[in-house]
Design a protein around this motif. Sequence first.
Motif, PDB file in Angstrom:
ATOM      1  N   TYR A 167       1.318   0.168  -5.584  1.00 38.84           N
ATOM      2  CA  TYR A 167       1.916   0.556  -4.311  1.00 38.84           C
ATOM      3  C   TYR A 167       1.525   1.995  -4.004  1.00 38.84           C
ATOM      4  O   TYR A 167       1.356   2.812  -4.911  1.00 38.84           O
ATOM      5  N   TRP A 217      -9.388  -3.254  -7.861  1.00 42.04           N
ATOM      6  CA  TRP A 217      -8.308  -3.234  -6.886  1.00 42.04           C
ATOM      7  C   TRP A 217      -8.789  -3.864  -5.582  1.00 42.04           C
ATOM      8  O   TRP A 217      -9.817  -3.479  -5.037  1.00 42.04           O
ATOM      9  N   TYR A 262       0.145  -2.034  -0.626  1.00 40.43           N
ATOM     10  CA  TYR A 262      -0.075  -2.403  -2.016  1.00 40.43           C
ATOM     11  C   TYR A 262      -1.459  -3.027  -2.173  1.00 40.43           C
ATOM     12  O   TYR A 262      -2.049  -3.560  -1.224  1.00 40.43           O
ATOM     13  N   SER A 263      -1.964  -2.938  -3.398  1.00 44.20           N
ATOM     14  CA  SER A 263      -3.238  -3.565  -3.757  1.00 44.20           C
ATOM     15  C   SER A 263      -3.043  -4.282  -5.080  1.00 44.20           C
ATOM     16  O   SER A 263      -2.409  -3.748  -5.995  1.00 44.20           O
ATOM     17  N   ASP A 264      -3.562  -5.494  -5.183  1.00 46.42           N
ATOM     18  CA  ASP A 264      -3.496  -6.257  -6.424  1.00 46.42           C
ATOM     19  C   ASP A 264      -4.820  -6.155  -7.172  1.00 46.42           C
ATOM     20  O   ASP A 264      -5.892  -6.163  -6.569  1.00 46.42           O
ATOM     21  N   ASN A 287      11.942  -6.085  -8.528  1.00 45.85           N
ATOM     22  CA  ASN A 287      11.153  -5.921  -7.303  1.00 45.85           C
ATOM     23  C   ASN A 287      11.911  -5.345  -6.117  1.00 45.85           C
ATOM     24  O   ASN A 287      11.411  -5.384  -4.986  1.00 45.85           O
ATOM     25  N   ASP A 290      -0.696  -4.625 -12.533  1.00 47.81           N
ATOM     26  CA  ASP A 290      -1.673  -5.293 -11.667  1.00 47.81           C
ATOM     27  C   ASP A 290      -1.333  -5.225 -10.182  1.00 47.81           C
ATOM     28  O   ASP A 290      -1.982  -5.885  -9.367  1.00 47.81           O
ATOM     29  N   ARG A 291      -0.318  -4.471  -9.832  1.00 46.53           N
ATOM     30  CA  ARG A 291      -0.048  -4.195  -8.423  1.00 46.53           C
ATOM     31  C   ARG A 291       0.198  -2.705  -8.255  1.00 46.53           C
ATOM     32  O   ARG A 291       1.002  -2.112  -8.965  1.00 46.53           O
TER      33      ARG A 291
END
Length: 321
Positions: free
Chosen positions: A113, A141, A133-135, A166, A110-111
């Motif tokens: 990069y 997205w 990054y996009s969630d 992370n 769900d993330r």
Amino acid sequence: MNKISRALLVSILMIFLISCNSNIRNLNMEESPENLQLFGEDFISTKLYERDIAISQDGAEIIYTIGDYKQHKRFLAVTTKTNGKWSSPEILKISGKYQDIEPFLALDGDRLYFASNRPIFGKLNRDDYNIWYSDRQNGEWAEPIALDSIINTKGDEFYPSVSANNNLYFTATRADGVGREDIFKAIKQQGIYLKPEPLDSTINTKNFEFNAYISPKEDLLIFSSFGRDDEFGGGDLYFSIKDDNNNWTESKNMGAMINSQALDFCPFIDWERNNFYFTSEKRAADGLDVMTIEHLKEEGNSIYNGFGNIYRINLSKLELN
């Protein structure tokens, strides 16, 4: 249009659709080839330039970079599997305007990069590459967000790869680096990245080190390097593992099974299906002493025309020790 022409057109369209559907059906993520295999021939890997691949844990989503022949335009593309069928690849909705490359999916999927030259921090005059990054929100997205300026400088930052805890690994050229291009690590503590540090001389040399993939457990690093004495040419893939003292061992060339005289780079491991993926600019051997114009046309319009393609092989076939 006469009946013959119409029938011919319908026949051509049927052949095209059958071919497309065949390519979609043959994208078998569960296959784990014992020999090096071009991945998604004429579906993922085409006569355009494909590189960088990210695969979801369930194997039902693939995000990769697609570009024109000289990579003047590069976007993130996606294909998903629904009810046993793969969708036709399309440009990701958050991509398509800027140069977006090098996707990496977090373990939960769900993330996302990636690296991009889109304007950053509200400065329209910035076109250097940075890490974004996009969630995923409600299945879509969200608008991409740039990582903090401790990561993103006015220089270029490339190829994000994130471990399970992370920590971020990426490529950059910085004053505190070791060589001409280096791999850096930024530790994440309490939701904030600390100052990135270059990896030591077991990884970084005075030459070019770039495009590093970090394993979720942070115990295996696979990366590209250009300029080493043991390379096959063009830039090779190397690996390093952690020793019992949690230090990186001296990096090793991945050998002739993977590397070629062309550029070999952009590594990724699909742990769920035990496959190693990478990008290569290797060409097909033509075996011809003298070329003709027709040969040149055929070669230029071939999948094996020397632009980027994505390859895969069973991870167990690699000697990563």
